[in-house]
Design an enzyme around this catalytic site. Structure first.
Site, PDB file in Angstrom:
ATOM      1  N   GLU A 148       0.805  -1.224   0.000  1.00  0.00           N
ATOM      2  CA  GLU A 148       0.000   0.000   0.000  1.00  0.00           C
ATOM      3  C   GLU A 148       0.839   1.276   0.000  1.00  0.00           C
ATOM      4  O   GLU A 148       1.656   1.483   0.898  1.00  0.00           O
ATOM      5  CB  GLU A 148      -0.889  -0.001   1.251  1.00  0.00           C
ATOM      6  CG  GLU A 148      -1.761   1.217   1.411  1.00  0.00           C
ATOM      7  CD  GLU A 148      -2.584   1.195   2.697  1.00  0.00           C
ATOM      8  OE1 GLU A 148      -3.570   1.933   2.765  1.00  0.00           O
ATOM      9  OE2 GLU A 148      -2.233   0.437   3.628  1.00  0.00           O
ATOM     10  N   GLU A 247     -12.279   2.826   5.173  1.00  0.00           N
ATOM     11  CA  GLU A 247     -11.169   3.151   6.070  1.00  0.00           C
ATOM     12  C   GLU A 247     -11.093   4.666   6.243  1.00  0.00           C
ATOM     13  O   GLU A 247     -10.133   5.307   5.838  1.00  0.00           O
ATOM     14  CB  GLU A 247      -9.844   2.587   5.530  1.00  0.00           C
ATOM     15  CG  GLU A 247      -8.765   2.538   6.597  1.00  0.00           C
ATOM     16  CD  GLU A 247      -7.383   2.204   6.034  1.00  0.00           C
ATOM     17  OE1 GLU A 247      -6.729   1.325   6.599  1.00  0.00           O
ATOM     18  OE2 GLU A 247      -6.964   2.843   5.052  1.00  0.00           O
TER      19      GLU A 247
END
Length: 264
Positions: A148, A247
């Protein structure tokens, strides 16, 4: 579209083990977590309690982070952290155990910050080895490792999709491991100045996971100016078939009010 609730950033007014049930009560059948323990190798009783909380809530754990160090203190992963190789290796075994018990298939390995006095090339070389080891371990579950790009930490070197994809390509070329995939967090990519639409157009079918938050502020969709719905639609049109990770940092008492009219 199926949403999965990140219970490490949402529902934080509740104890960790109560959050899966709260997500279920809000109408969601899937959750994901950052590493929910303080150490790479927690006590077995703590692992058992976490597994039970997921099972008792009747939700699917779709994603779990590897241990990332002291997140509150600024750590962002052990993958490239020279000197903590044994700790990362030990954590892999616990991650695999949880994955086996809960049917989890996606595991996010935060890369780690640049370390003062350590050669960046040495960090990247270690990262390739660690990602390959993690990939091989979760392959027995039919799983993937996620890599990520992250915003907010200048010392975190993966800021764009291209940065992460370059490491993923190395893992495949040098180690023969092909189950390390890009985690496309649209918030992080946008805040870092990446061309999110171009990333989607070029790589949507290769995404291992998508996470969303709006910008500025990292709040829920609609609190900023990112075209999240369009990006999700484009990613799905481009071949992405996975869940969408929520998120974000809630700005209202009901963190899911924005989605009340949608199917989840």
């Amino acid at each position: 579209m199926t949403y999965t609730v990140n219970c490490s950033i949402l529902l934080t007014d509740l104890p960790v083990l109560e959050r899966p049930a709260a997500a279920k009560a809000a109408g969601y059948d899937a959750v994901e977590f950052w590493w929910p323990f303080a150490t790479a190798v927690p006590a077995q009783a703590d692992v058992d309690a976490f597994v039970a909380a997921i099972q008792d809530a009747g939700v699917q754990l779709t994603g779990l982070n590897f241990f990332a160090g002291d997140m509150g203190g600024g750590d962002r992963g052990l993958v490239s952290w020279v000197g903590r190789e044994d700790e990362f290796a030990a954590n892999i075994a616990v991650v695999v155990e949880i994955g086996k018990r809960l049917g989890t298939k996606a595991f996010n390995a935060l890369y780690g910050n640049r370390i003062e006095g350590v050669d960046p090339q040495a960090q990247d070389d270690l990262a390739v080895k660690n990602l390959a080891a993690a990939g091989r371990a979760v392959a027995e579950l039919g799983g993937i490792v996620l890599l990520e790009p992250v915003s907010g930490m200048e010392t975190y070197p993966l800021k764009t999709a291209a940065d992460a994809l370059a490491i993923i390509d190395r893992v495949k070329a040098e180690e023969g491991v092909d189950n390390v995939k890009l985690l496309a967090d649209f918030y992080h990519l946008a805040v870092n100045g990446d061309d999110v639409a171009a990333v989607i157009a070029g790589h949507a079918a290769e995404f291992g996971h998508i996470q969303i938050a709006d910008a500025p502020g990292r709040g829920e969709p609609g609190t900023g100016d990112l075209p999240l719905a369009q990006w999700i639609a484009d990613a799905e049109a481009g071949g992405y078939t996975g869940v969408i990770g929520l998120e974000y940092k809630a700005t209202q008492s009901d963190p899911f009010a924005w989605a009340a009219a949608s199917t989840h």
